[in-house]
Scaffold this motif. Sequence first.
Motif, PDB file in Angstrom:
ATOM      1  N   SER A 322      66.768 102.371  63.111  1.00 15.87           N
ATOM      2  CA  SER A 322      66.508 100.963  62.787  1.00 15.87           C
ATOM      3  C   SER A 322      65.226 100.560  63.490  1.00 15.87           C
ATOM      4  N   GLY A 324      63.786  97.654  64.002  1.00 15.19           N
ATOM      5  CA  GLY A 324      63.914  96.527  64.927  1.00 15.19           C
ATOM      6  C   GLY A 324      64.611  96.912  66.219  1.00 15.19           C
ATOM      7  N   SER A 357      58.153 109.029  54.564  1.00 15.54           N
ATOM      8  CA  SER A 357      56.804 108.541  54.845  1.00 15.54           C
ATOM      9  C   SER A 357      56.804 107.164  55.491  1.00 15.54           C
ATOM     10  N   TYR A 358      57.870 106.372  55.297  1.00 13.28           N
ATOM     11  CA  TYR A 358      57.874 105.048  55.929  1.00 13.28           C
ATOM     12  C   TYR A 358      58.529 105.057  57.310  1.00 13.28           C
ATOM     13  N   GLN A 362      55.689 108.504  66.257  1.00  9.50           N
ATOM     14  CA  GLN A 362      54.867 108.294  67.456  1.00  9.50           C
ATOM     15  C   GLN A 362      55.724 108.130  68.729  1.00  9.50           C
ATOM     16  N   ASP A 366      60.885 106.512  64.682  1.00  7.61           N
ATOM     17  CA  ASP A 366      61.758 105.849  63.706  1.00  7.61           C
ATOM     18  C   ASP A 366      61.999 106.805  62.543  1.00  7.61           C
ATOM     19  N   TYR A 428      73.775  99.217  68.993  1.00  7.40           N
ATOM     20  CA  TYR A 428      73.535  97.783  68.829  1.00  7.40           C
ATOM     21  C   TYR A 428      74.671  97.100  68.084  1.00  7.40           C
TER      22      TYR A 428
ATOM     23  N   SER B 100      62.768 100.188  50.526  1.00 14.63           N
ATOM     24  CA  SER B 100      61.709 100.409  51.517  1.00 14.63           C
ATOM     25  C   SER B 100      60.535 101.108  50.851  1.00 14.63           C
ATOM     26  N   GLU B 104      55.229  98.743  55.346  1.00 16.57           N
ATOM     27  CA  GLU B 104      55.524  99.600  56.502  1.00 16.57           C
ATOM     28  C   GLU B 104      55.003 101.018  56.288  1.00 16.57           C
ATOM     29  N   GLU B 105      54.673 101.339  55.046  1.00 18.94           N
ATOM     30  CA  GLU B 105      54.161 102.675  54.766  1.00 18.94           C
ATOM     31  C   GLU B 105      52.634 102.652  54.627  1.00 18.94           C
ATOM     32  N   SER B 174      64.615  91.817  61.291  1.00 22.18           N
ATOM     33  CA  SER B 174      65.216  93.155  61.354  1.00 22.18           C
ATOM     34  C   SER B 174      66.611  93.115  60.742  1.00 22.18           C
ATOM     35  N   GLY B 176      69.026  95.576  60.770  1.00 18.37           N
ATOM     36  CA  GLY B 176      70.045  96.123  61.660  1.00 18.37           C
ATOM     37  C   GLY B 176      70.448  95.125  62.729  1.00 18.37           C
ATOM     38  N   SER B 266      53.707  99.618  63.203  1.00 21.18           N
ATOM     39  CA  SER B 266      53.901 100.739  62.288  1.00 21.18           C
ATOM     40  C   SER B 266      54.980 100.429  61.266  1.00 21.18           C
ATOM     41  N   HIS B 267      55.997  99.652  61.655  1.00 24.23           N
ATOM     42  CA  HIS B 267      57.083  99.578  60.680  1.00 24.23           C
ATOM     43  C   HIS B 267      57.064  98.323  59.821  1.00 24.23           C
TER      44      HIS B 267
END
Lengths: 726, 726
Positions: A322, A324, A357-358, A362, A366, A428, B100, B104-105, B174, B176, B266-267
């Motif tokens: 996730s 977030g 890819s999404y 790093q 994710d 979470y 998605s 984000e991609e 987010s 989640g 990144s996301h």
Amino acid sequence: MPDIGKMLWPKSVAVVGASSDLHGLRGRILEIMLSHPYAGRIYPVSRSAGEVQGLKAYPSVDALPEPVDLAILIIPAEYIPAELERCGKAGIRAAVILSSGFAEEGGKGAAMQQDIAAIARRYDMAVTGPNTEGFANIEAGLCPTFSPALDRNAGPIRPARALGSGQVSVISQSGGLGFAFFDRARPRNLAFRHIVTTGNEAALEVFDVVDYLLEEGGSDVFLLLLEDVKSPDKFRRTADKALRLGKPIIVGKIGQSEAGSRAVASHTAALAGSQAAYRAMFERYGLIEARDLDEMLDLAVGFLACGDRLPAGKRVGICTSSGGAGVWMADACAAAGLEMPVLDAETRKAIDVHIPSYGTSQNPVDSTAQGVHKMGYATFARLVANSPLIDGVVVVVTARRSAFLEGDLPKLKELRRDSGKPVFMWTYTLPSDRSVEILNEAGYPLFTGAHGCARTMAAMAEYRARRERARAKGTNGPAAAAPHAARDQVRGVLDASAEVLAEWQARPLLALYGIGDDAGTLVRSAKEAEKAARALGRAAALKVQSAQLPHKTEAGAVALAIAADNAAAAYDTVLANARRFAPQAKIDGVLVQPMVKPGREVILGVSRDERWGPLLMLGLGGTLVEAMGDVALSPLPLARDEALALLARLKGAVVFGPWRGMPEADTGALADLMVKLGQFAVDHAEDVAEIDLNPVIVHAKGDGVSVVDALIIKRKTQAARRTAAE
Amino acid sequence: MPDIGKMLWPKSVAVVGASSDLHGLRGRILEIMLSHPYAGRIYPVSRSAGEVQGLKAYPSVDALPEPVDLAILIIPAEYIPAELERCGKAGIRAAVILSSGFAEEGGKGAAMQQDIAAIARRYDMAVTGPNTEGFANIEAGLCPTFSPALDRNAGPIRPARALGSGQVSVISQSGGLGFAFFDRARPRNLAFRHIVTTGNEAALEVFDVVDYLLEEGGSDVFLLLLEDVKSPDKFRRTADKALRLGKPIIVGKIGQSEAGSRAVASHTAALAGSQAAYRAMFERYGLIEARDLDEMLDLAVGFLACGDRLPAGKRVGICTSSGGAGVWMADACAAAGLEMPVLDAETRKAIDVHIPSYGTSQNPVDSTAQGVHKMGYATFARLVANSPLIDGVVVVVTARRSAFLEGDLPKLKELRRDSGKPVFMWTYTLPSDRSVEILNEAGYPLFTGAHGCARTMAAMAEYRARRERARAKGTNGPAAAAPHAARDQVRGVLDASAEVLAEWQARPLLALYGIGDDAGTLVRSAKEAEKAARALGRAAALKVQSAQLPHKTEAGAVALAIAADNAAAAYDTVLANARRFAPQAKIDGVLVQPMVKPGREVILGVSRDERWGPLLMLGLGGTLVEAMGDVALSPLPLARDEALALLARLKGAVVFGPWRGMPEADTGALADLMVKLGQFAVDHAEDVAEIDLNPVIVHAKGDGVSVVDALIIKRKTQAARRTAAE
């Protein structure tokens, strides 16, 4: 030292004051004891009843059929001393006094508490309380306590499937909080060994019990709840032993606020003491301080699950599906002082084949839901743990549903077996019971709070570093003691001095230890001032010298950057200012010194804590620092590596690096100065109440430090101390 | 603005991409929707299946038997734009895009996201997503989401017995974390109204939804999870509306750390922005920031249970029967900024009759177990709440066993009805389900964390104060705008200036707004310097003026406390230093000014935040303050009471009171200066990038403030801006 084993592992126990009334504490305690599978014998002692809760009762401890090991006393306070005496005479060598009405009440209660202490000493008895909630030896099934946490209905006292193979012991001055740890840890499946509450500590103290349990073995993590430490030496000895054995001590120190310490004083007659000093002692001996029950339990869970797999540093890899939640964990880790480097190319390459890819490799990594569903948590965590840039891993999971974890279990176990790095799980969503079980079985600590999770990882890294420093001691100990000659010379001067030594008097003494220098001339006329300034060949500082003028700057009694031509006028000005500011002050003269090059300004001092003796204080910047509390304390003596660690603890430590156009500061020279000052303070602990070097200027690397001002305040005269000691 | 009501309260819904495969998200979402009692009609849309999960399926949205209100899209990203267009043509005015693979991609995904935005605008559609987890309208039983928190097996979506009568709504970027609030709040019996996750926000943003829900009514507390705020104006308008309506917004702002903001970027391709600026905006509009899920839920529980019973101040009374737990709560309250005054004599007298001699009525009030068993929690809390010195009460309970609370229930209900002050419950043992129910029924918030409990009480007091300030606006608004003449004059000079205005240029402009004065003479020779210094009739400061020399002190380009006789020499020295330090700097001359009397040193500045525009910055002390981060930010303009509140937020604010022998500082004058600087910054927001008054000296009360240095940096030239805007 009495035998605490007689208390915690008795073959037989007498319950003095036991009753059949299950609504009162006197009935409850026996009821609780009988509801657990203790293998020894329990004898109720009652003046009025022949039978209590189905057991034959005895009228007195001296009428028991055998000499018992332990007596539990729950009778009104006023009868306690006589009853304890009777126990002693009957050969009983351990007692738990649950009754209240002693030091916490003051007056007669306080006197009775002293009686208890004397009786315990006389018979060499292991005595906890009064005003305690008792203890529980979970291993032995012995629970002499009225805590509802040990109620028959509160559930089994051992988890069906415990986390890890280790055990936790709780030692607490507060009864309620002591057993609260046990109570609240139940859903987390921690295995407890002992819960001991020590109450007013008329005889046995928390660290007596810790010491015993270290010797006993089997306690892998300690949870301590302290209002105060009564015997500093016991603390030092025991905490050091625990650190060397690698048994982490997690401590909640209560009574830190004004209102809190007022309440501590009222309810246990304890002296709360300086919180900053406590903190310094905890840091020195590697005790891990936390501020709430769940935070302490998080730490216990982490240490217990990871055992010797402590992170070698503070670099964390975060695995998440996730976005977030991964970000939130990254924020929590950063707040805890952890680092999250972008992963190395090789690790990223290995991860990238598993994620769409999404996602991103790093760090936080994710995987997206799709990625983790394909590879599972274990493979994901292993990929990240493999990175040479990472010391520990946090996996963000949603443990509401257990099915996915169930399928991953074999691989999770394998990872746990193979990996030398700690792997934490943070959920979470609310974890299901089964999810908790699975992760326990696989040996992973599970956290529900992001900050508790991050804090635990950071604390484990710090503990490892602290432990390694402790083990390395000797190779890098305190500076060699000062030569005897210097020590004797300082002692002689101190003996002959008045209470306050102004800068011109303090400097020569400190210089004998290599602390600062003896630069400067004390002058007593404008003409002398000019002459002294001219002799410097550079700009001068002029400072009025008086024991009654501690804040010279505020008084206008300092003139800076004065050319020789202006020195006479400056002399007159500072003197006039000082006289106006403090007309009563006895003025020794004016000190003329060369101006010091600028640099980072720190405050270095030594002060005596009532409990812990001399402590070194380091602060950054000028007067404002006090207001902001950016100050670090350390016990003494301190080695050079400790001095450097202390420096790093300042919030504003960043100024020592290259900063605002200035090159890196000479922190090495500052650390040396701290070590020397510590040596001075230790050598003259009996004579010195306070030393202030304010400010010390830290120059650029290689240029050392300059002590710009100095002050020594002596303790009360030796005669006064001798009187006090008698 | 599209009608969000069509999305949240549709009469009929199409699920585009619905499937019968319950293992995939496309099956899960329909399964979850069908498991809740939504009264409207649900139409699966599937290219391949004629029937999905027992419902007749349709090949396309334009083949549906009726024009639906809402379309849920869960098909591969590349098909989304065309499908959304088809929905628009079919008259569907709301859509949720779960897929998605957009911003984000990056790349093509980002372009498709822009297509979505354009289509939503064209058809005036209410669109959330893409990359969202959907929403749940708990009131309507409509749950188009694949979140496991809404699973059929996860339990009922409404608590059997809710806490209080209010409802909570969650709006989260987010997915989640958004549903995690709902999941984790279950054991606390919070009634939720809506959970809306907004994903990448191609069209609708979090504050669009908040605004709609404020108009809708029924949401009493908001929980927001933000990565960023895309439209500052929507934020300002909506947050202000919520504050005036008294609907608290509790916000978790993620992406605060470097690693966290890297992950946000990144996301969701969002710009994280300055965290300090976000914090300043939250404080201005009364949003309550928290850093963990449970901390946010604690706040929601407190606000929901207490409704309008917000504490009028920060004075708390603590009721306890466990000494240690009371102390710990006192420490937690102090850490949260609450006060615990010793109770008044009358209150203590009333309490003392209920507690034994080893208890205490000071505060924390320790009744001991005996005392509370006699009187019960309700009577105990009422006695303390009656004190005029107390704004709120925390009762320390042990909620493991419910029997005692059960007996106390009628009195607890009475107290809740009668008392205008909030009464919190903190349990140090784990609460049983029945205990939670009892306290819910009686209307009390129950906390398991001491710090969460204390933090909530403090936040409620701060929220009340903030709300009262907001409502009082107008009577105490910003200072009257500067006269047009001054404004035009400043604008003219700014237009004609180079990018950096050194002190000698900045001072006259600022003085037109009453900010500092125009004192000082710019000289260009040693002789002129001496003349100017002599004209002052007192000690002078000499400062080299150059746009290329921002750090004059570090460069040695400042000389202080210079007598007229030495001014010429000082002139030569500072100039030589400046040239050595920055050989390339264009030097305008040397400013000769009268020395300023000492006082507290602050830094005052204005800088432009990319998102929020000009912000005022206040810091305490010299250069070190930056390193310690003791800085407070505020949006502009700011009223005098806001300025004073900002001052109080500094960690080191204690220095403004009587401090180290100095009398109280003239904080009123400092606040006036802040208001004027804010006005200047607002009037010239288009022209000014940065203003630094460093330092400003705050003198003793009545003696005002002195601006010792000033610098203005212009934004890029108007031409450059015009180009950028086109």
